[in-house]
Design an enzyme around this catalytic site. Structure first.
Site, mmCIF file in Angstrom:
data_model
loop_
_atom_site.group_PDB
_atom_site.id
_atom_site.type_symbol
_atom_site.label_atom_id
_atom_site.label_comp_id
_atom_site.label_asym_id
_atom_site.label_seq_id
_atom_site.Cartn_x
_atom_site.Cartn_y
_atom_site.Cartn_z
ATOM 1 N N ASP A 1 14.970 11.001 -9.904
ATOM 2 C CA ASP A 1 16.311 11.456 -9.542
ATOM 3 C C ASP A 1 16.358 11.772 -8.051
ATOM 4 O OD1 ASP A 1 17.186 10.988 -12.113
ATOM 5 O OD2 ASP A 1 16.923 13.064 -12.769
ATOM 6 N N LYS B 1 2.887 4.441 -1.236
ATOM 7 C CA LYS B 1 2.800 5.327 -2.402
ATOM 8 C C LYS B 1 3.969 6.306 -2.367
ATOM 9 C CE LYS B 1 -1.388 3.578 -1.834
ATOM 10 N NZ LYS B 1 -2.650 4.269 -1.719
ATOM 11 N N HIS C 1 0.807 -1.218 0.000
ATOM 12 C CA HIS C 1 0.000 0.000 0.000
ATOM 13 C C HIS C 1 0.845 1.275 0.000
ATOM 14 C CE1 HIS C 1 -3.468 2.531 1.655
ATOM 15 N NE2 HIS C 1 -3.995 1.901 0.633
#
Length: 556
Positions: free
Chosen positions: A227, A222, A220
């Site tokens: 870079d 995110k 889950h």
């Protein structure tokens, strides 16, 4: 001596508690009162020890620097420095932190960052959708990879994508099929890892159908990294999250140490995940225990070691960097640093990555969140938001049993992500209404309506997925700390899924104002919950939903 030093650097509450270590006569009485206070309506199936709240101090102490503290970094620079006893601490300038406001801004920023990436693109999400906007994102990746090969001086651009196996494999057209062309065309530059929970195995894995198998546990996290730039969010890579599904997003610019940490974290989870191949099969990394065919305990031990090695090595690096920068014998002057090419200003903001992976016995986010709620003093305000109001019993006890004021923002049934869903999933918004009503009744029965307020977000044509909190110290009109990332403060986030968020602590008034404005914009679209809220026809919950909710609330 080490314990005393840790206490001196920690908050006042922990100094008091640490002074009552075993052998002191006041310990039993103090912990008894704490337990009684936090124990209202505690889930009898899951008793929690108050010793958990001492974890920040009982963890290995940060090595003490004998040099005198410098003016740029006094030892007590902020009250939340105890978090660095658990995770690496990254000091940055607030000018490198930008709060985003909308799904469209999030989507456009991601595309723009992909187009200019030269070295690495790292994306961790629950899943990648299959619509035209998601295809646009994949096309950006393909074009950037193509340019990296055609450049006069070809770059070593690498793309690493981490998704959940069950959610990413749902349906005939899915996240895997969206990414196969990239894998086939750029096999040396693209890695796609699919995390499979070790708890879904054997007969259970064979019997539970698609979609329902996602309730057992998910990847889950995110994180979107380009870079040395990072976006931390609760948003997935799907069209609604780019258009009309409200979430939270923070953009960290030119933060190489933080980018390195999250790259290593995603690599670590990727190493214990299944690797997607160009023919749509999956393989285990060589030498790794299989997540659902191998021994579960051995797999979880290996995963714990892999992830904790990343956290501990980054923490050690940051401690050394901190000592060299602010307390070393050869402290560089600002002129020397500028001559060496380091023109970064002194930090006024601190970033702490908080990881929660209960299947691997990693509970850092849970410990930090519970401690923050416990320590919030009288007069402090906590604005807490979640798209799915299903707090753990421990979090509910802390909200009801501590002294700070709370304003809790949650989704009204109409903006719940499951609203209008087919089948059993269509009843989930009603289950959340039932949970909300039970909590509201508890608030009222304790006479806490003035201190603990519920508010429901509503916006025509939108859904609500924002999660996190903002902490306002007593007497302050601006927040000094926020939590932002993937956790929803529910049972799933704490016990089933892999989660990551960051704590941002800042002394910068400009960044505090950004965070305050973010909070205000979300809460402005909400209404206060009262007893009349539950008398509305749309809030009538069917009897079968009420009966089933206690049995299934730990799965959504």
């Amino acid at each position: 001596m080490a314990a005393a030093a840790a206490a001196a650097a920690g908050p006042v509450l922990w100094r008091r508690l640490l002074g009552l270590l075993p052998g002191r006569p006041g310990l039993a009485a103090l912990l008894g009162r704490l337990s009684d206070r936090l124990g209202r309506n505690r889930d009898r199936r899951r008793r929690r020890s108050p010793w958990l709240l001492l974890a920040p101090l009982l963890s290995p102490a940060v090595p003490q620097v004998t040099s005198p503290p410098c003016c740029l970094c006094p030892e007590g620079v902020h009250r939340f420095q105890w978090i660095r006893n658990l995770v690496p601490e990254f000091g940055v300038s607030s000018s490198h932190v930008r709060v985003l406001a909308s799904p469209a801004e999030f989507f456009e920023l991601m595309k723009g960052q992909i187009k200019v990436a030269k070295r690495r693109v790292v994306m961790a999400s629950l899943y990648l959708g299959t619509g035209p906007l998601e295809q646009e994102l994949v096309d950006c990746l393909e074009n950037t990879l193509e340019k990296s090969l055609q450049a006069k001086f070809p770059s070593d651009l690498k793309v690493s994508i981490l998704l959940d196996f069950t959610r990413g494999s749902r349906g005939r057209k899915n996240s895997r099929t969206m990414l196969l062309p990239l894998l086939q065309r750029f096999p040396e530059q693209v890695r796609v890892s699919l995390f499979h929970t070790p708890n879904l195995r054997g007969l259970l894995r064979l019997l539970i159908p698609e979609r329902f198998n996602e309730t057992i546990g998910l990847q889950h996290i995110k994180v979107y990294l380009f870079d040395n730039n990072i976006i931390l969010s609760g948003a997935n890579l799907s069209d609604s999250y780019f258009t009309n599904r409200q979430d939270r997003y923070v953009f960290l610019q030119d933060c190489p140490e933080i980018a390195d940490f999250f790259t290593e974290l995603v690599d670590a989870v990727g190493d214990v995940s299944l690797q997607l191949q160009g023919d749509d099969t999956v393989q285990v990394v060589e030498g790794m225990v299989h997540p659902y065919k191998g021994d579960r305990a051995a797999y979880c031990r290996a995963a714990n070691k892999r992830v904790m090695d990343v956290i501990n090595s980054a923490r050690a690096r940051q401690q050394v960097l901190h000592a060299q920068t602010f307390h070393g014998d050869s402290l560089l002057t600002q002129e020397d640093a500028a001559a060496a090419g380091d023109r970064r200003p002194a930090p006024d903001t601190w970033i702490y990555p908080l990881i929660q992976m209960k299947p691997f016995e990693i509970q850092i986010d849970e410990i930090v969140t519970e401690t923050l709620l416990t320590e919030a003093e009288r007069g402090a305000k906590i604005y807490l938001t979640t798209g799915y109001f299903n707090l753990t019993q421990a979090y509910m006890d802390l909200v009801l049993g501590t002294r700070a004021e709370y304003q809790i923002l949650l989704a009204s049934p109409e903006v719940n992500g499951f609203f209008g869903a087919k089948g059993v999933a269509g009843a989930i918004p009603a289950a959340y209404v039932h949970i909300e009503r039970q909590f509201y009744r508890e608030v009222c029965s304790l006479g806490q309506q003035e201190r603990v307020q519920l508010q429901e977000y509503w916006r025509r044509g939108w859904t609500f997925h924002a999660k996190g909190l903002w902490l306002y110290l007593a007497g302050s009109s601006l927040p000094c700390l926020t939590l932002i990332g993937s956790p929803n403060f529910g049972y799933r986030s704490v016990h089933r899924d892999l989660e990551a968020q960051i704590a941002i602590v800042t002394e910068s008034r400009a960044l505090q104002q950004q965070l305050h404005q973010e909070q205000e914009q979300l809460y402005l679209r909400s209404g206060v919950v009262s007893s009349s809220t539950f008398e509305q026809p749309s809030r009538q919950v069917k009897l079968w939903v009420k009966m089933v909710t206690p049995l299934i609330k730990n799965f959504f």
